[in-house]
Write a protein that holds these residues in place. Sequence first.
Motif, PDB file in Angstrom:
ATOM      1  N   VAL A 132     -26.821  17.287   7.164  1.00 15.51           N
ATOM      2  CA  VAL A 132     -27.814  17.073   6.117  1.00 15.51           C
ATOM      3  C   VAL A 132     -28.206  18.372   5.421  1.00 15.51           C
ATOM      4  N   TYR A 133     -28.489  19.418   6.194  1.00 15.80           N
ATOM      5  CA  TYR A 133     -29.187  20.561   5.616  1.00 15.80           C
ATOM      6  C   TYR A 133     -28.305  21.709   5.143  1.00 15.80           C
ATOM      7  N   ALA A 134     -27.132  21.880   5.770  1.00 14.87           N
ATOM      8  CA  ALA A 134     -26.307  23.031   5.408  1.00 14.87           C
ATOM      9  C   ALA A 134     -25.808  22.881   3.972  1.00 14.87           C
ATOM     10  N   ASN A 135     -25.594  24.031   3.309  1.00  9.63           N
ATOM     11  CA  ASN A 135     -25.227  23.923   1.897  1.00  9.63           C
ATOM     12  C   ASN A 135     -23.849  24.476   1.580  1.00  9.63           C
ATOM     13  N   GLY A 136     -23.045  24.783   2.570  1.00 11.48           N
ATOM     14  CA  GLY A 136     -21.704  25.290   2.284  1.00 11.48           C
ATOM     15  C   GLY A 136     -20.697  24.153   2.152  1.00 11.48           C
ATOM     16  N   ALA A 137     -19.422  24.521   2.196  1.00  7.45           N
ATOM     17  CA  ALA A 137     -18.349  23.542   2.058  1.00  7.45           C
ATOM     18  C   ALA A 137     -18.082  22.902   3.428  1.00  7.45           C
ATOM     19  N   VAL A 138     -19.076  22.169   3.913  1.00  3.68           N
ATOM     20  CA  VAL A 138     -18.987  21.639   5.269  1.00  3.68           C
ATOM     21  C   VAL A 138     -17.852  20.621   5.395  1.00  3.68           C
ATOM     22  N   VAL A 139     -17.783  19.707   4.425  1.00  6.72           N
ATOM     23  CA  VAL A 139     -16.800  18.629   4.546  1.00  6.72           C
ATOM     24  C   VAL A 139     -15.378  19.185   4.516  1.00  6.72           C
ATOM     25  N   ALA A 140     -15.133  20.128   3.620  1.00  8.25           N
ATOM     26  CA  ALA A 140     -13.791  20.722   3.546  1.00  8.25           C
ATOM     27  C   ALA A 140     -13.431  21.392   4.876  1.00  8.25           C
ATOM     28  N   THR A 141     -14.401  22.095   5.462  1.00  9.08           N
ATOM     29  CA  THR A 141     -14.130  22.761   6.740  1.00  9.08           C
ATOM     30  C   THR A 141     -13.818  21.733   7.810  1.00  9.08           C
ATOM     31  N   ILE A 142     -14.623  20.671   7.833  1.00 13.04           N
ATOM     32  CA  ILE A 142     -14.419  19.635   8.842  1.00 13.04           C
ATOM     33  C   ILE A 142     -13.041  19.017   8.680  1.00 13.04           C
ATOM     34  N   VAL A 143     -12.658  18.738   7.441  1.00 11.48           N
ATOM     35  CA  VAL A 143     -11.338  18.157   7.216  1.00 11.48           C
ATOM     36  C   VAL A 143     -10.252  19.109   7.705  1.00 11.48           C
ATOM     37  N   ALA A 144     -10.445  20.406   7.450  1.00 19.09           N
ATOM     38  CA  ALA A 144      -9.446  21.382   7.897  1.00 19.09           C
ATOM     39  C   ALA A 144      -9.304  21.360   9.415  1.00 19.09           C
ATOM     40  N   VAL A 145     -10.430  21.373  10.120  1.00 20.55           N
ATOM     41  CA  VAL A 145     -10.367  21.375  11.582  1.00 20.55           C
ATOM     42  C   VAL A 145      -9.784  20.054  12.082  1.00 20.55           C
ATOM     43  N   PHE A 146     -10.176  18.963  11.420  1.00 24.10           N
ATOM     44  CA  PHE A 146      -9.650  17.637  11.758  1.00 24.10           C
ATOM     45  C   PHE A 146      -8.127  17.622  11.667  1.00 24.10           C
ATOM     46  N   ILE A 147      -7.598  18.146  10.553  1.00 23.69           N
ATOM     47  CA  ILE A 147      -6.142  18.149  10.374  1.00 23.69           C
ATOM     48  C   ILE A 147      -5.471  19.023  11.428  1.00 23.69           C
ATOM     49  N   SER A 148      -6.071  20.182  11.685  1.00 18.19           N
ATOM     50  CA  SER A 148      -5.437  21.080  12.653  1.00 18.19           C
ATOM     51  C   SER A 148      -5.328  20.412  14.017  1.00 18.19           C
ATOM     52  N   GLY A 149      -6.251  19.459  14.292  1.00 19.75           N
ATOM     53  CA  GLY A 149      -6.196  18.744  15.555  1.00 19.75           C
ATOM     54  C   GLY A 149      -4.886  18.009  15.756  1.00 19.75           C
ATOM     55  N   PHE A 150      -4.341  17.451  14.686  1.00 15.86           N
ATOM     56  CA  PHE A 150      -3.073  16.719  14.822  1.00 15.86           C
ATOM     57  C   PHE A 150      -1.956  17.656  15.258  1.00 15.86           C
ATOM     58  N   SER A 151      -1.975  18.860  14.699  1.00 15.85           N
ATOM     59  CA  SER A 151      -0.978  19.851  15.097  1.00 15.85           C
ATOM     60  C   SER A 151      -1.062  20.095  16.592  1.00 15.85           C
ATOM     61  N   THR A 152      -2.308  20.244  17.074  1.00 13.48           N
ATOM     62  CA  THR A 152      -2.520  20.499  18.493  1.00 13.48           C
ATOM     63  C   THR A 152      -2.030  19.339  19.349  1.00 13.48           C
ATOM     64  N   ILE A 153      -2.390  18.108  18.948  1.00 14.58           N
ATOM     65  CA  ILE A 153      -2.013  16.935  19.740  1.00 14.58           C
ATOM     66  C   ILE A 153      -0.493  16.838  19.825  1.00 14.58           C
ATOM     67  N   LEU A 154       0.181  17.040  18.688  1.00 19.53           N
ATOM     68  CA  LEU A 154       1.641  16.912  18.689  1.00 19.53           C
ATOM     69  C   LEU A 154       2.277  17.982  19.573  1.00 19.53           C
ATOM     70  N   THR A 155       1.719  19.190  19.548  1.00 19.95           N
ATOM     71  CA  THR A 155       2.258  20.238  20.412  1.00 19.95           C
ATOM     72  C   THR A 155       2.111  19.856  21.876  1.00 19.95           C
ATOM     73  N   GLY A 156       0.933  19.356  22.245  1.00 22.08           N
ATOM     74  CA  GLY A 156       0.692  18.984  23.634  1.00 22.08           C
ATOM     75  C   GLY A 156       1.641  17.883  24.078  1.00 22.08           C
TER      76      GLY A 156
END
Lengths: 548, 208, 317, 91
Positions: free
Chosen positions: A156-180
């Motif tokens: 709610v309160y933060a004013n940066g590019a929160v959603v873009a960051t979250i999407v980036a971390v979300f996507i990187s998760g797939f890379s991690t899962i596939l590696t594992g």
Amino acid sequence: MTDEPRFEHPPEEAATSYLADGYSLRSWFLTTDHKRIALLYLVSITFFFLVGAGAAALIRLDLLTPQGDLLSNDGYNRAFSIHGIVMVWFFLIPAIPNVLGNFLVPIMIGARDLAFPRLNLLSWYIYILSGLLTLYVVVGGGVDTGWTFYTPLSSVYANGAVVATIVAVFISGFSTILTGLNFIVTIHKLRAPGMTWSRLPLFIWSHYAVSIIFVLATPVLAITLLLVAAERLIGIGVFDPRLGGDPLLFQHLFWFYSHPAVYIMVLPALGVVSELITAAAHKRIFGYWFVAFASIAIAVIGFMVWGHHMFVSGQSVYASAVFSFLSIAVAVPSAIKVYNWTVTLYKADIAIDAPLLFALGFIGLFVAGGLTGLMLAMLAIDVHVTDTYFVVAHFHYIMVGGSVTAFFGGLHFWWPKITGRLYNETLARIAAILILIGFNITFFPQFMLGYEGMPRRYHVYPPEFQVLHVISSMGAALLAIGYAMPAVYLIWSLLPGGRRAPANPWGASGLEWTTSSPPPQHNFIGQPVVVRQPYDYPLAHPVSRDDG
Amino acid sequence: MAEEERFAPFADAARARDADRLGMLIFLASEIMLFGGIFAAALALRLEHGPDYAAAAGHLKLWLGTANTAILLTSSLMAALAVEAARAGAPRRAARALLAALLLGCAFLAVKGVEYAGEYREGLMPGTATAHFDGPAQTLFMNLYFVGTGLHAVHVTIGILLMAMAALSQRARQDRNAMLIGNVALYWHLVDVVWLFLYPTLYLAGVR
Amino acid sequence: MSGGILFWPPAASHHAEQVDLLIGSFGAMTWLLTLPVFVLMAWFTIRYRRSRDVNRDHAPTRNLWVELGWSIIPFILTLGFYVWATMLFLDIYRPPADAVPIHVVAKQWMWKFQHPDGAREINALHVPAGRPVKLIMTSEDVIHSFYVPALRVKQDLVPGRYTSLWFDAEKPGRYPLRCAEFCGTDHSVMGGMLIVMPPQDYAAWLARNRDGGTDGTLAQAGARLFRDLGCSGCHGAASTVKAPPLGGIFGRPVALSSGDTLIADDQYLSDSILLPNKQVVAGYDPIMPTYGNVLRPEQVNALVAYLKSTRASKDSP
Amino acid sequence: MSGTVRLLLAWAALMALLALTLGAAFLPLGPAKPWIAFAIATAKAALVLWFFMEMRSERGLARLAMLAGFVWLAILFALTATDYLTRAWMT
């Protein structure tokens, strides 16, 4: 020396190394060779390390004065958020598994590649995609939630590019899962004939353990971040008390991933150090099974301790007591490893080269980080020092002093194998010692700062803390030099005229040392067959040795 | 291409098949954890706001949810029969069973669509919901319902596409080991299992 | 540069000294367990370095009892400290009955305090020395954390919830108070001062700061709100609407429509005002409107303080 | 028993369980209701896993891989619940 050959496979023929197998861009960017993909990762994580280090430099410079003259409050918040996000998801988590693991897991078990080579390449592209999005966030306004994304600040309160960051971390998760997933299947299905579970190198055991965490923890982070993004965009409200949600639920789900994520960073490091110690000691590891199962135990118990991040959060005190107990229990397997390494050195035949120096440095820093972690697991102590620099120092001892030191040690140890070149040993030893000293000067004062009551994520701080902050910043400068040195002499070794490495420069056991340096395209000429225990050094069966 | 290169990095076909299946199962384990976050959120909401949870769940269309459970279970049966048929060397029967599974999957989505449309008309959708509920916890339940079933519907859609791919591929139908069909069926069954838990979590919670 | 190096933070309470003792003893034990490791590691590395010709015969590669020993003995030692640390921790959440209740409301980026007799202050908290003080805390926006290093205590303030903590500061003085949970732009300047005063000075300070007498005590302010918001319309004895009577409710068991029973505490009373459907009293319909968007946390605190002050029969609610 | 018949029987059992869980939802079972609903859901899931997903003919490794997700979820739920269930004990 009349010893039998350790591994039976057809004699070496002249084979093109994987590095000589094509020089076009296509041969790199569309490769499915795990060794080339490992190098792609090496270059990319180095880049992100520089981004994260840049943010760290800004932080340390800014903290030279109590008023923080370099950055604004928001600027400082963005700097430490980017530092955390980039270092955790784009450097530390992929560092050892995706570079050293990618390169070594197939070779160490005698396979010609990972089980799903194309999936492996896909992992790298996913990682790059998420990395680019993160860079977009860095240049496009930044994010000021910290890497922990606590709600309702982030939703709610933060004013940066929160959603873009979250999407980036979300996507990187797939890379991690596939590696594992790739690692687990590879270790199960592609072991060479004779490579039984009791003959697996400890590096493989720890990568197996970390893969379990990759596969089972990462999806929980993905869904949690998705819910935060949905909350920010359309007000779902799972974590927002005004909408009936509970901010503590976010913390539960986040730490269910993020505490095991710490073990994601540490477990591969433990595997690397086991290899480094045994190779330098020229001796079978003491208590192989204890060390191997300790990795699995850490991976499993590591999932049951997340609540120790929430002792002061308003979590039920009874839940806190349970989590505190489990957190103490998880220290046992880590302690087992340290004791076993120590005894491995007893009556060993120790070559004091750079990799060993890194490994010993790792053990010292890891023990300091682990024991302060044990203090943080103690409820009454945690209440005072949590969310202070004590915690900052603790996890840097584990993640930087531990993981990064082990990564550097591993990189030095396997550099001749990866590149076929030898680096300057003297410079490497100096770098190892410099990093150890620089690290302690940087982070030890932060333990003191924390106990004295300096909260973390403070841009402006009370003047009584300035002396310790200045010492810490000076240590950081030393540490930066230490980290920069390998970049110079390692790259130097690649230049034309660099010394060529033999197949086994350390006289180490392990399948990776039986193939040429650098290995041929399919790792081995013919299918290797394993006939001996791991770390089967002559010293394990006292025989006379005539080599040096 | 030399014979041994065909299954690289594996030595033979059987091992490659084993690995494919294991890879799929591990992927499914991670899918379970993905939905685990939603279930954990539902659990927390239920423990914190029990009466609100039940009251809001009462707004859901229990009979459509039940029908969908039956549809999805039957669809799963069809997928299992398709694997069975492919292994028995009956490619046409396999294709027919897959088609049935796929159509039932579409039926599931259609029923879900009717449900969503009804909920939209009744003003239960996120953003339109506040007027119908007593307090935020009930609205939150409804939002969670949409997120959970929405994420599930995405998985259903992916499953349908995968089954269409398998049904259209002659090689997949004629494969006596039913590799592709088998793995697609595994995925489809897991989508079914997730629904089996969404059903009591969401629909049955509202029955008085 | 000012101040030099601070080696140990001041301790303002008995609890703080206990925590110092705990970390000191635990630190000593960890040194005891690790110093041998470091010494042996260095000694082995030097003694058994490759160029040396020493006896390397019969090097052990495993020993079950040694392994079990160094797994279990340190664990058991640590468990002793676990019990100690947990007891000390549980103390922070068991306030003595006579503790002075002070309400804390945090918002980006300030601390607001309400004393029971009506005095209010921002970013400074005056408390009497040697008397237990119980803080009842909540946040208006994001999560904050109340941290006084000299007391060795810290507790997050969570929006929509009450958290609490108590302390007994014995040594008069001024101790910094800081926000320890990252809360946005000005997190690092969201500070304040805990001012521990001798009891007579505290009484004098309270008298000076009683808000000019208009608001009266917190409970009196709550009573006014109770009337102004129309609460008494339904909860009053003469009301035609069927709503549960509230006189003397605090601390009493309440039977809920879900079949559970709970003790009416700060959290329950506040929830009943802000989220009335969360727990509905048995035998009543869930008809109360929510006041979540109407009231500020300080007003809820006042209402709760008023409800606490009422008696079962003779007061009207 | 042929594979097809086995699958059909499993399906019939699943349908019976669906009817059972729906029926049980309307019975006055009080606080046991959600427990029964989830027990039946678990039974259904077990049938799907065992017969449809062929865990009955798999070796230990595949069963372990499939089970892992559920075991880890149990960890998540159980330890999260320790917080939610005991929060009210102390104020």
